[in-house]
Design a protein around this motif. Structure first.
Motif, mmCIF file in Angstrom:
data_model
loop_
_atom_site.group_PDB
_atom_site.id
_atom_site.type_symbol
_atom_site.label_atom_id
_atom_site.label_comp_id
_atom_site.label_asym_id
_atom_site.label_seq_id
_atom_site.Cartn_x
_atom_site.Cartn_y
_atom_site.Cartn_z
ATOM 1 N N CYS A 119 0.832 -1.195 0.000
ATOM 2 C CA CYS A 119 0.000 0.000 0.000
ATOM 3 C C CYS A 119 0.876 1.257 0.000
ATOM 4 N N CYS A 122 -0.076 3.169 3.639
ATOM 5 C CA CYS A 122 0.330 2.688 4.972
ATOM 6 C C CYS A 122 1.405 1.605 4.936
ATOM 7 N N CYS A 137 -5.967 -2.325 -0.010
ATOM 8 C CA CYS A 137 -5.296 -2.480 1.270
ATOM 9 C C CYS A 137 -6.374 -2.670 2.338
ATOM 10 N N CYS A 140 -5.922 -0.023 5.628
ATOM 11 C CA CYS A 140 -6.395 1.377 5.615
ATOM 12 C C CYS A 140 -7.455 1.633 4.544
ATOM 13 N N HIS A 142 -7.237 1.755 1.385
ATOM 14 C CA HIS A 142 -6.785 2.481 0.196
ATOM 15 C C HIS A 142 -6.819 1.524 -1.002
HETATM 16 ZN ZN LIG Z 1 -2.928 0.821 3.467
#
Ligand SMILES: [Zn+2]
Length: 277
Positions: A119, A122, A137, A140, A142
């Motif tokens: 990611c 993060c 991800c 988080c 994303h």
């Molecule tokens: Zn992430």
């Protein structure tokens, strides 16, 4: 990575196999084509079952009557009788119909998966999304999609002649082509055309006309073609980019790119515009 049941079922089907090995494609030696068949007909893939991904289909490629599977062998080498590796460019220029729609897309997908294993927000390990070209991800939330880099490509004419340039990188091939360059962040396509042309050959253009576009998988460009009219200035080649640029009469063209590329198509269109005058 977990493989969904649906995909396991698909692997039992007849499919087209796009296998990348050291940045090249694995093809059948006799026909120089991508294999179409069942997994068991490609014995060298047996140890890569976990690395087989279905290429998310595009509407346009829905006419294919079989799924397309992509396998990235990374730096692994295939040494199997009857098979050989050829370059992506070589296969694209062989002008087979499937070339741009399938191979180019498969390569962009492979490149995307290679470069998005973690990611960007993060740093956790990402997981491939099955139903679209994306990685997600779970830490988080994303989600990343393949990058598409717009690039303008322009042919310039002065009513009688066409301006073509030889890039520093194509010096050995002695090939003259249209001018091209990446669109910068915050710039419109038209602004990119004016900036690139002025930077590369020092001339001004006017009356831009949209021509056509073409995905170009080296590694993720989208070429957006324009035809422009010369508006003024003397040719001055940009150092470290352009080896030579000249105005050519249409009956005395130098070595130019093939028609399979948008550059070749742009040149052909411009030549016909000039000859129709
Ligand atoms: Zn992430």
């Amino acid at each position: 990575m977990m493989i969904r049941q649906e995909e396991v079922m698909l692997k039992a089907q007849r499919a087209m196999w796009v296998v990348f090995s050291r940045g090249k494609l694995v093809v059948q030696e006799a026909s120089q084509t991508l294999p179409i068949g069942h997994l068991e007909e490609l014995p060298f893939l047996s140890s890569y079952a976990d690395n087989i991904h279905q290429l998310p289909p595009l509407n346009e490629s829905a006419h294919l009557s079989y799924p397309v599977f992509v396998v990235d062998l990374g730096s692994e080498h295939i040494d199997e009788p009857g098979w050989e590796r050829i370059s992506l460019r070589q296969l694209l220029f062989s002008a087979q119909d499937i070339a741009f729609s399938v191979i180019g897309r498969a390569w962009q997908y492979t490149h995307f998966l290679r470069t998005h294993q973690y990611c960007g927000q993060c740093g956790a390990k990402t997981e491939r999304v099955d139903w679209e070209m994306a990685v997600h991800c779970h830490r988080c939330q994303h989600r990343s999609y393949p990058r598409v880099s717009p690039c303008v490509i322009v042919s310039i004419h002065n009513n009688e002649q066409i301006l073509l340039a030889k890039g520093v990188r194509h010096k050995e091939a002695d090939m003259y082509s249209t001018l091209a360059g990446f669109v910068e962040s915050g710039e419109s396509l038209e602004e990119a055309v004016h900036r690139e042309i002025f930077e590369e050959v020092g001339v001004k253009v006017k009356n831009l006309q949209y021509f056509n576009s073409q995905p170009w998988p080296f590694p993720h460009s989208l070429m957006v073609g324009f035809i422009a009219e010369y508006a003024g200035g003397e040719i001055r080649c940009q150092e470290n980019e352009i080896d030579d640029a000249q105005w050519f009469n249409i009956d005395e063209l130098p070595n130019i790119p093939p028609r399979v590329s948008i550059a070749g198509q742009l040149i052909a269109k411009t030549v016909s515009l000039i000859s129709d005058k």
